[in-house]
Design an enzyme around this catalytic site. Structure first.
Site, PDB file in Angstrom:
ATOM      1  CB  ILE A  13     -34.292  -7.802   1.170  1.00  0.00           C
ATOM      2  CG1 ILE A  13     -33.369  -7.072   0.731  1.00  0.00           C
ATOM      3  CG2 ILE A  13     -34.142  -9.267   1.254  1.00  0.00           C
ATOM      4  CD1 ILE A  13     -32.227  -6.660   1.716  1.00  0.00           C
ATOM      5  CG  ASP A 126     -22.340  -5.792   5.513  1.00  0.00           C
ATOM      6  OD1 ASP A 126     -23.057  -4.818   5.334  1.00  0.00           O
ATOM      7  OD2 ASP A 126     -21.501  -5.910   4.520  1.00  0.00           O
ATOM      8  CE1 TYR A 150     -30.304   0.116   8.252  1.00  0.00           C
ATOM      9  CE2 TYR A 150     -28.107   0.016   7.332  1.00  0.00           C
ATOM     10  CZ  TYR A 150     -29.402  -0.483   7.534  1.00  0.00           C
ATOM     11  OH  TYR A 150     -29.560  -1.812   6.889  1.00  0.00           O
ATOM     12  CB  SER A 153     -31.039   2.388  14.391  1.00  0.00           C
ATOM     13  OG  SER A 153     -31.196   2.137  13.141  1.00  0.00           O
ATOM     14  CG  ASN A 179     -23.776  -2.784   0.225  1.00  0.00           C
ATOM     15  OD1 ASN A 179     -23.174  -3.060   1.235  1.00  0.00           O
ATOM     16  ND2 ASN A 179     -24.370  -1.586  -0.020  1.00  0.00           N
TER      17      ASN A 179
HETATM   18  P1  NAD Z   1     -36.461  -1.360   2.336  1.00  0.00           P
HETATM   19  O1  NAD Z   1     -36.259   0.019   2.694  1.00  0.00           O
HETATM   20  O2  NAD Z   1     -36.582  -1.540   0.834  1.00  0.00           O
HETATM   21  O3  NAD Z   1     -37.934  -1.877   2.612  1.00  0.00           O
HETATM   22  C1  NAD Z   1     -38.066  -1.586   4.128  1.00  0.00           C
HETATM   23  C2  NAD Z   1     -39.675  -1.973   4.351  1.00  0.00           C
HETATM   24  O4  NAD Z   1     -39.828  -1.818   5.696  1.00  0.00           O
HETATM   25  C3  NAD Z   1     -40.611  -1.288   3.564  1.00  0.00           C
HETATM   26  O5  NAD Z   1     -41.494  -1.882   2.899  1.00  0.00           O
HETATM   27  C4  NAD Z   1     -41.257  -0.251   4.712  1.00  0.00           C
HETATM   28  O6  NAD Z   1     -42.599   0.225   4.513  1.00  0.00           O
HETATM   29  C5  NAD Z   1     -40.900  -1.172   5.748  1.00  0.00           C
HETATM   30  N1  NAD Z   1     -41.368  -0.146   7.161  1.00  0.00           N
HETATM   31  C6  NAD Z   1     -40.377   0.733   7.266  1.00  0.00           C
HETATM   32  N2  NAD Z   1     -40.794   1.368   8.851  1.00  0.00           N
HETATM   33  C7  NAD Z   1     -41.871   0.436   9.017  1.00  0.00           C
HETATM   34  C8  NAD Z   1     -42.463   0.502  10.350  1.00  0.00           C
HETATM   35  N3  NAD Z   1     -42.221   1.044  11.390  1.00  0.00           N
HETATM   36  N4  NAD Z   1     -43.500  -0.505  10.418  1.00  0.00           N
HETATM   37  C9  NAD Z   1     -43.701  -1.658   9.550  1.00  0.00           C
HETATM   38  N5  NAD Z   1     -42.994  -1.495   8.319  1.00  0.00           N
HETATM   39  C10 NAD Z   1     -42.161  -0.607   8.150  1.00  0.00           C
HETATM   40  O7  NAD Z   1     -35.453  -2.280   3.133  1.00  0.00           O
HETATM   41  P2  NAD Z   1     -34.385  -3.382   2.659  1.00  0.00           P
HETATM   42  O8  NAD Z   1     -33.319  -3.055   1.563  1.00  0.00           O
HETATM   43  O9  NAD Z   1     -35.475  -4.484   1.926  1.00  0.00           O
HETATM   44  O10 NAD Z   1     -34.111  -4.075   3.722  1.00  0.00           O
HETATM   45  C11 NAD Z   1     -34.727  -5.194   4.555  1.00  0.00           C
HETATM   46  C12 NAD Z   1     -33.912  -5.390   5.664  1.00  0.00           C
HETATM   47  O11 NAD Z   1     -32.731  -5.948   5.368  1.00  0.00           O
HETATM   48  C13 NAD Z   1     -33.739  -4.214   6.555  1.00  0.00           C
HETATM   49  O12 NAD Z   1     -33.809  -4.679   8.142  1.00  0.00           O
HETATM   50  C14 NAD Z   1     -32.386  -3.939   6.234  1.00  0.00           C
HETATM   51  O13 NAD Z   1     -31.682  -3.468   7.350  1.00  0.00           O
HETATM   52  C15 NAD Z   1     -31.625  -5.379   5.952  1.00  0.00           C
HETATM   53  N6  NAD Z   1     -30.662  -5.333   5.081  1.00  0.00           N
HETATM   54  C16 NAD Z   1     -30.602  -4.764   3.854  1.00  0.00           C
HETATM   55  C17 NAD Z   1     -29.466  -4.799   3.028  1.00  0.00           C
HETATM   56  C18 NAD Z   1     -29.538  -4.147   1.578  1.00  0.00           C
HETATM   57  O14 NAD Z   1     -28.436  -4.002   0.730  1.00  0.00           O
HETATM   58  N7  NAD Z   1     -30.577  -3.475   1.234  1.00  0.00           N
HETATM   59  C19 NAD Z   1     -28.437  -5.686   3.214  1.00  0.00           C
HETATM   60  C20 NAD Z   1     -28.282  -6.208   4.472  1.00  0.00           C
HETATM   61  C21 NAD Z   1     -29.433  -6.304   5.495  1.00  0.00           C
HETATM   62  P1  TYD Z   2     -25.702   2.352  -0.825  1.00  0.00           P
HETATM   63  O1  TYD Z   2     -26.487   1.670  -1.782  1.00  0.00           O
HETATM   64  O2  TYD Z   2     -26.556   3.726  -0.166  1.00  0.00           O
HETATM   65  O3  TYD Z   2     -25.628   1.113   0.413  1.00  0.00           O
HETATM   66  P2  TYD Z   2     -24.697   1.415   1.745  1.00  0.00           P
HETATM   67  O4  TYD Z   2     -24.245   2.776   1.966  1.00  0.00           O
HETATM   68  O5  TYD Z   2     -25.667   0.801   2.641  1.00  0.00           O
HETATM   69  O6  TYD Z   2     -23.513   0.338   1.731  1.00  0.00           O
HETATM   70  O7  TYD Z   2     -24.396   2.993  -1.073  1.00  0.00           O
HETATM   71  C1  TYD Z   2     -23.399   1.968  -1.640  1.00  0.00           C
HETATM   72  C2  TYD Z   2     -22.063   2.600  -1.867  1.00  0.00           C
HETATM   73  O8  TYD Z   2     -22.249   3.508  -3.094  1.00  0.00           O
HETATM   74  C3  TYD Z   2     -21.701   3.475  -0.729  1.00  0.00           C
HETATM   75  O9  TYD Z   2     -20.187   3.330  -0.538  1.00  0.00           O
HETATM   76  C4  TYD Z   2     -22.136   4.742  -1.073  1.00  0.00           C
HETATM   77  C5  TYD Z   2     -21.964   4.689  -2.633  1.00  0.00           C
HETATM   78  N1  TYD Z   2     -22.905   5.711  -3.110  1.00  0.00           N
HETATM   79  C6  TYD Z   2     -22.481   6.901  -4.086  1.00  0.00           C
HETATM   80  O10 TYD Z   2     -21.309   7.003  -4.371  1.00  0.00           O
HETATM   81  N2  TYD Z   2     -23.582   7.361  -4.887  1.00  0.00           N
HETATM   82  C7  TYD Z   2     -24.675   7.559  -4.340  1.00  0.00           C
HETATM   83  O11 TYD Z   2     -25.768   7.974  -5.064  1.00  0.00           O
HETATM   84  C8  TYD Z   2     -25.092   6.325  -3.436  1.00  0.00           C
HETATM   85  C9  TYD Z   2     -26.675   6.301  -3.417  1.00  0.00           C
HETATM   86  C10 TYD Z   2     -24.261   5.802  -2.755  1.00  0.00           C
END
Ligand code: NAD
Ligand code: TYD
Length: 336
Positions: A13, A126, A150, A153, A179
């Site tokens: 993101i 969320d 997760y 934290s 998500n």
């Molecule tokens: P991601 O795992 O793709 O990226 C995380 C980034 O943080 C990476 O570039 C990593 O190198 C960096 N990072 C990790 N530990 C670090 C540290 N100690 N110091 C500096 N950099 C560090 O994550 P994402 O999916 O892009 O999510 C970004 C943010 O959005 C997170 O805070 C996550 O909780 C939040 N979020 C994600 C989703 C989702 O669906 N992916 C949804 C809602 C909120």
């Molecule tokens: P994920 O992408 O890990 O996001 P989150 O757990 O943070 O919502 O998983 C999305 C949903 O898909 C979750 O219900 C777990 C399920 N899932 C599978 O069924 N198989 C998989 O290999 C993964 C990674 C997730």
């Protein structure tokens, strides 16, 4: 024009957000990222030479490194994405989650206060609200009840941000989003994993009965919400963002197979994730009413676009899967 320090800008993101700022605003961007396994500078090759962009390799939980970054760059705004973000990894070992998500957030709050940052945007999830039954939605008033290491934290980090507002009168906003999916998502999360496996003809592992529900949002819709919260959000407020696209996992997996042109025989039901949250669904009416935000992509359009991206950018995810992406920093910056 402001100087914005983005943490985690080499992740999924964060890299989409950095690109949005560089191509769609006149802000300066300093990307602070530790480049963990999830950090990939190849997410930013198209903008890495932009004159308003700088990259700092640094660990947000390291106060000395963060002091140096803040002292050098003097950001006016911090947008904090950096986190350990994968639930399955937190089930195996929560250590890095507590360090980065909890301690790291406090280090950033401390440095932001010391260096006079005028706005701190904390990107949360969320998942801090816990799990829903078949009905109802998470609002900003829903009690925090995280179920995985997760989400616990992330909830801890949200509470530290809240405390910074109340104790130190810092100007912080918290965003909580459902998500995400879209370009540059690490292929360990459901949608990119299933697309990559389907394209390679590998099995698609579905946890449990596949009936868990997630509310899917296209990544740039989330990024627009964060930008609006950064620009117009009120200090101390929380803003929920969701895609209005609740889908069962099995539905998502079958759609991907259909769009990739592969058969459902690739689906494998595997052991469920421990503590697996059943359903997430967001009420985003506050963000719509107060920020004027609205998601632009339907799930169908967003998924189609995402699959096209993974088809066209096969080298990107093949280099992630082989580990080759981790050499990019050394090649570009001459350091390990
Ligand atoms: P991601 O795992 O793709 O990226 C995380 C980034 O943080 C990476 O570039 C990593 O190198 C960096 N990072 C990790 N530990 C670090 C540290 N100690 N110091 C500096 N950099 C560090 O994550 P994402 O999916 O892009 O999510 C970004 C943010 O959005 C997170 O805070 C996550 O909780 C939040 N979020 C994600 C989703 C989702 O669906 N992916 C949804 C809602 C909120
Ligand atoms: P994920 O992408 O890990 O996001 P989150 O757990 O943070 O919502 O998983 C999305 C949903 O898909 C979750 O219900 C777990 C399920 N899932 C599978 O069924 N198989 C998989 O290999 C993964 C990674 C997730």
């Amino acid at each position: 024009m402001s100087k914005i320090l983005v943490t985690g800008g080499a992740g999924f993101i964060g890299s989409n957000f950095v690109r949005m700022l560089l191509l769609g605003s006149d802000h300066e961007v300093v990307n602070v990222d530790a480049l963990t396994y999830a950090g990939n500078l190849e997410n930013l090759t198209d903008v890495e030479r932009h004159q308003r962009y700088a990259f700092v390799r640094g660990d947000i939980a390291d106060p000395v490194a963060m002091d140096a970054a803040f002292a050098e760059h003097r950001p006016e705004i911090v947008v904090h994405f950096a986190a350990e973000s994968h639930v399955d990894r937190s089930v195996l070992d929560a250590t890095a989650f507590v360090r980065t998500n909890v301690q790291g957030t406090q280090v950033l709050l401390d440095k932001s206060r010391i260096y006079g940052v005028r706005r701190f945007v904390h990107v949360s999830t969320d998942e801090v609200y816990g799990s829903l039954g078949p009905w109802g939605y998470f609002t900003e008033e829903t009690p925090i009840q995280p179920n995985s290491p997760y989400s616990a934290s992330k909830a801890g980090s949200d509470l530290l941000v809240r405390a910074a507002v109340h104790t130190h009168h810092m100007d912080c906003v918290i965003t909580r989003c459902s998500n995400n999916y879209g370009p540059y998502q690490f292929p360990e999360k459901l949608i990119p994993l299933m697309i990559a496996n389907a394209l390679e003809g590998k099995p698609l592992p579905v946890y449990g009965d596949g009936r868990n529900v997630r509310d899917w949002i296209y990544v740039t819709d989330h990024c627009e919400g964060i930008r609006m919260a950064m620009e117009h959000g009120k200090a101390g407020e929380v803003y929920n963002f969701g895609g209005d696209a609740e889908r069962e996992n099995l539905f998502v997996v079958k759609e991907i197979l259909k769009l990739v042109g592969k058969g459902e025989d690739l689906i494998r039901y595997v052991k469920d994730r421990p503590g697996h949250d059943r359903r997430y669904a967001m009420d985003s009416s506050k963000a719509r009413a107060t920020l004027g935000w609205t998601p632009r992509h339907t799930f169908e359009a967003g998924l189609q676009r995402t699959i096209e991206w993974y088809v066209q950018n096969r080298p990107w995810w093949e280099r992630v899967r082989s580990g080759a992406y981790q050499d990019y920093y050394a090649q570009q910056y001459g350091r390990r």
